[in-house]
Enzyme design. Structure first.
Site, PDB file in Angstrom:
ATOM      1  N   HIS A  96       7.803  70.981  30.375  1.00  0.00           N
ATOM      2  CA  HIS A  96       7.351  69.925  29.704  1.00  0.00           C
ATOM      3  C   HIS A  96       6.303  69.820  28.389  1.00  0.00           C
ATOM      4  O   HIS A  96       6.523  68.749  28.051  1.00  0.00           O
ATOM      5  CB  HIS A  96       7.346  69.228  31.060  1.00  0.00           C
ATOM      6  CG  HIS A  96       7.491  68.207  31.222  1.00  0.00           C
ATOM      7  ND1 HIS A  96       6.714  67.347  32.288  1.00  0.00           N
ATOM      8  CD2 HIS A  96       7.870  67.098  30.105  1.00  0.00           C
ATOM      9  CE1 HIS A  96       7.116  65.864  32.013  1.00  0.00           C
ATOM     10  NE2 HIS A  96       8.105  65.476  30.919  1.00  0.00           N
ATOM     11  N   ASP A 119       6.209  62.464  37.398  1.00  0.00           N
ATOM     12  CA  ASP A 119       6.483  63.513  37.200  1.00  0.00           C
ATOM     13  C   ASP A 119       4.920  63.555  38.610  1.00  0.00           C
ATOM     14  O   ASP A 119       4.825  62.676  38.922  1.00  0.00           O
ATOM     15  CB  ASP A 119       5.786  64.188  35.968  1.00  0.00           C
ATOM     16  CG  ASP A 119       5.584  65.404  35.894  1.00  0.00           C
ATOM     17  OD1 ASP A 119       4.852  66.105  36.819  1.00  0.00           O
ATOM     18  OD2 ASP A 119       5.222  65.821  34.902  1.00  0.00           O
ATOM     19  N   HIS A 121       3.173  65.787  38.295  1.00  0.00           N
ATOM     20  CA  HIS A 121       2.595  65.914  37.242  1.00  0.00           C
ATOM     21  C   HIS A 121       1.861  64.730  36.370  1.00  0.00           C
ATOM     22  O   HIS A 121       2.511  64.584  35.823  1.00  0.00           O
ATOM     23  CB  HIS A 121       1.772  67.578  37.127  1.00  0.00           C
ATOM     24  CG  HIS A 121       2.265  68.157  38.103  1.00  0.00           C
ATOM     25  ND1 HIS A 121       3.929  68.970  38.066  1.00  0.00           N
ATOM     26  CD2 HIS A 121       1.431  69.310  38.994  1.00  0.00           C
ATOM     27  CE1 HIS A 121       3.454  69.497  39.720  1.00  0.00           C
ATOM     28  NE2 HIS A 121       2.653  69.928  39.488  1.00  0.00           N
ATOM     29  N   ASP A 123       0.180  65.818  33.418  1.00  0.00           N
ATOM     30  CA  ASP A 123       0.560  66.724  32.069  1.00  0.00           C
ATOM     31  C   ASP A 123      -1.007  66.568  31.052  1.00  0.00           C
ATOM     32  O   ASP A 123       0.096  66.231  29.939  1.00  0.00           O
ATOM     33  CB  ASP A 123       2.198  66.661  32.014  1.00  0.00           C
ATOM     34  CG  ASP A 123       3.149  67.367  33.116  1.00  0.00           C
ATOM     35  OD1 ASP A 123       2.430  68.136  33.898  1.00  0.00           O
ATOM     36  OD2 ASP A 123       4.407  67.198  32.636  1.00  0.00           O
ATOM     37  N   HIS A 136       2.580  73.058  29.513  1.00  0.00           N
ATOM     38  CA  HIS A 136       3.840  72.334  29.842  1.00  0.00           C
ATOM     39  C   HIS A 136       2.203  71.447  31.013  1.00  0.00           C
ATOM     40  O   HIS A 136       3.253  70.391  31.336  1.00  0.00           O
ATOM     41  CB  HIS A 136       4.545  72.876  31.173  1.00  0.00           C
ATOM     42  CG  HIS A 136       4.302  73.205  31.899  1.00  0.00           C
ATOM     43  ND1 HIS A 136       5.056  73.047  33.237  1.00  0.00           N
ATOM     44  CD2 HIS A 136       2.924  73.967  32.871  1.00  0.00           C
ATOM     45  CE1 HIS A 136       4.715  73.886  34.153  1.00  0.00           C
ATOM     46  NE2 HIS A 136       3.252  73.748  33.668  1.00  0.00           N
ATOM     47  N   ASP A 227      10.117  64.309  34.376  1.00  0.00           N
ATOM     48  CA  ASP A 227       9.873  66.519  35.369  1.00  0.00           C
ATOM     49  C   ASP A 227      11.087  66.021  36.628  1.00  0.00           C
ATOM     50  O   ASP A 227      10.560  64.747  36.891  1.00  0.00           O
ATOM     51  CB  ASP A 227       8.839  65.838  35.534  1.00  0.00           C
ATOM     52  CG  ASP A 227       7.871  67.847  35.606  1.00  0.00           C
ATOM     53  OD1 ASP A 227       8.554  68.242  36.084  1.00  0.00           O
ATOM     54  OD2 ASP A 227       6.702  68.210  35.550  1.00  0.00           O
ATOM     55  N   ASP A 229      10.928  68.376  38.910  1.00  0.00           N
ATOM     56  CA  ASP A 229       9.325  67.996  40.320  1.00  0.00           C
ATOM     57  C   ASP A 229       8.840  66.782  40.812  1.00  0.00           C
ATOM     58  O   ASP A 229       8.376  66.449  41.601  1.00  0.00           O
ATOM     59  CB  ASP A 229       8.218  68.741  40.422  1.00  0.00           C
ATOM     60  CG  ASP A 229       7.041  68.957  38.942  1.00  0.00           C
ATOM     61  OD1 ASP A 229       6.914  67.314  38.948  1.00  0.00           O
ATOM     62  OD2 ASP A 229       6.614  69.079  38.139  1.00  0.00           O
ATOM     63  N   GLU A 272      12.457  71.228  33.278  1.00  0.00           N
ATOM     64  CA  GLU A 272      12.037  71.693  34.576  1.00  0.00           C
ATOM     65  C   GLU A 272      13.066  72.502  35.516  1.00  0.00           C
ATOM     66  O   GLU A 272      12.224  72.661  36.710  1.00  0.00           O
ATOM     67  CB  GLU A 272      10.601  70.885  35.075  1.00  0.00           C
ATOM     68  CG  GLU A 272       9.404  70.657  34.533  1.00  0.00           C
ATOM     69  CD  GLU A 272       8.413  72.340  33.641  1.00  0.00           C
ATOM     70  OE1 GLU A 272       8.816  73.618  34.129  1.00  0.00           O
ATOM     71  OE2 GLU A 272       7.125  71.696  33.276  1.00  0.00           O
TER      72      GLU A 272
HETATM   73  C1  DIR Z   1      -1.425  72.358  36.618  1.00  0.00           C
HETATM   74  C2  DIR Z   1      -0.103  71.844  36.562  1.00  0.00           C
HETATM   75  N1  DIR Z   1      -2.423  69.924  36.302  1.00  0.00           N
HETATM   76  C3  DIR Z   1      -1.997  72.365  34.959  1.00  0.00           C
HETATM   77  N2  DIR Z   1       1.117  71.346  35.703  1.00  0.00           N
HETATM   78  C4  DIR Z   1       1.803  71.106  36.026  1.00  0.00           C
HETATM   79  O1  DIR Z   1      -1.208  73.366  35.496  1.00  0.00           O
HETATM   80  O2  DIR Z   1      -2.298  72.134  33.686  1.00  0.00           O
HETATM   81  N3  DIR Z   1       3.194  70.289  35.552  1.00  0.00           N
HETATM   82  N4  DIR Z   1       2.511  72.038  36.773  1.00  0.00           N
HETATM   83  O3  DIR Z   1       4.216  69.772  35.778  1.00  0.00           O
HETATM   84 MN    MN Z   2       5.380  67.699  33.902  1.00  0.00          MN
HETATM   85 MN    MN Z   3       5.144  68.001  37.211  1.00  0.00          MN
END
Ligand code: DIR
Ligand code: MN
Ligand code: MN
Ligand code: MN
Length: 314
Positions: A96, A119, A121, A123, A136, A227, A229, A272
């Site tokens: 991402h 998502d 998350h 991000d 990401h 995303d 996920d 992703e």
């Molecule tokens: C977490 C995980 N907030 C980070 N983020 C993810 O790494 O900043 N994003 N998995 O897709």
């Molecule tokens: Mn993402």
């Molecule tokens: Mn994600």
């Protein structure tokens, strides 16, 4: 619909390899043929090629900034070309972090955008708040006007021009947000439909409100950054950071059907998908097929069925 597809086989915005295989797997599942069968004109621009970056040492805790900056600069140019050719752009990731280049290239062609970010998350970590250093988990921070005083200089990032306002962003599906990210979301007053709101309101109301919100002043083109996920890991397990309690397949598809009917979808990211995170072939194909179906939903495929406008009954 006229669709331009770009593959971005890039994984250096996070630590797990395999996500660079996403573009070719999604194509191998028949994306182009299926879009054509539903009446789309499709041009596949192929995969972006990325330069090897030697000595990409972390800056603070930000990992592989030079490779990520360079890859996104190339992707940005490719997306700009697809938009100038008049297509709705589909960017197949990759991780991402690629939203940096995709949204930047889109904004270069279409000034004022709204972003719908689907998502688990947010991000939106800045390089200084990121607990992992993985880019990401940071792409939104580089793009939002209101955060620019918080973004330090990074090598190969100087080409990025913030291009999105906090008020033009809607998040859907969040359920794993870092404390620092939560602070940023509240500080900037960003509209969030976390899984709690999906539970409370239902996905139909979430999408109605999402569109009322982004269209409240002017009807801007939509950048949908999806995303995989965001979906529940029971549907899309082959991804780097799965989080339980996600969108059902039906909720995920409903989002695309609703965005499609606005007529304002201008670019889509599908990111992703990581086959190396699937434990079986079924886990991989379920994830890849979900990605294909979400993209089909973006371009008019309806669950009620479709038929061509010029159909003549024999
Ligand atoms: C977490 C995980 N907030 C980070 N983020 C993810 O790494 O900043 N994003 N998995 O897709
Ligand atoms: Mn993402
Ligand atoms: Mn994600
Ligand atoms: Mn709508």
């Amino acid at each position: 619909h006229s669709v331009g597809i770009i593959g971005a086989p890039f994984s250096k915005g996070q630590p797990r390899d395999g996500v660079e295989k996403g573009p070719d797997l999604i194509r191998a599942a028949g994306l182009v043929e299926k879009l054509k069968a539903q009446g789309c004109a499709v041009r596949d621009y192929g995969n972006v090629t990325f330069e090897e970056v030697a000595n990409d040492e972390p800056i603070g805790n930000v990992k592989r900034p030079r490779a990520v900056g360079s890859a996104n600069q190339r992707l940005s140019a490719a997306v700009h070309t697809v938009k100038n050719d008049g297509h709705t752009c589909v960017m197949l990731g990759g991780d991402h972090s690629l939203a940096i280049g995709s949204i930047q290239g889109h904004a270069a062609a279409k000034k004022d955008l709204s972003v719908v970010w689907v998502d688990a998350h947010a991000d939106i970590n800045t390089p200084l708040t990121s607990p992992t250093g993985n880019i990401h988990g940071q792409p939104m921070s580089y793009l939002i006007h209101e955060l620019q005083s918080k973004i330090p200089v990074l090598p190969n990032f100087s080409w990025i021009k913030p291009c999105v306002s906090a008020k033009d962003i809607v998040y859907i599906g969040l359920r794993d947000v870092d404390p620092e990210e939560h602070h940023i979301l509240k500080l900037l007053g960003i509209k969030v439909y976390s899984m709690t709101e999906v539970d409370r309101l239902g996905i139909a109301k979430v999408m109605e409100e999402t569109c009322d919100y982004i269209f409240s002043k002017v009807k801007k083109p939509i950048h949908l950054s999806y995303d995989i996920d965001a979906l529940d890991p029971s549907i899309s397990p082959a991804t780097g950071t799965p989080v339980v309690g996600g969108l059902t397949y039906r909720e995920g598809i409903y989002i695309t059907e609703h965005i499609s009917q606005t007529g304002l979808l201008s670019a889509v990211d599908m990111v992703e998908v990581n086959p190396k995170r699937g434990r079986t072939d079924d886990e991989i194909s379920s994830t890849v097929n979900a990605a294909v179906d979400l993209i089909r939903g973006c371009f008019g495929k309806l669950r009620e069925g479709n038929h061509p406008a010029d159909y003549k009954m024999p």
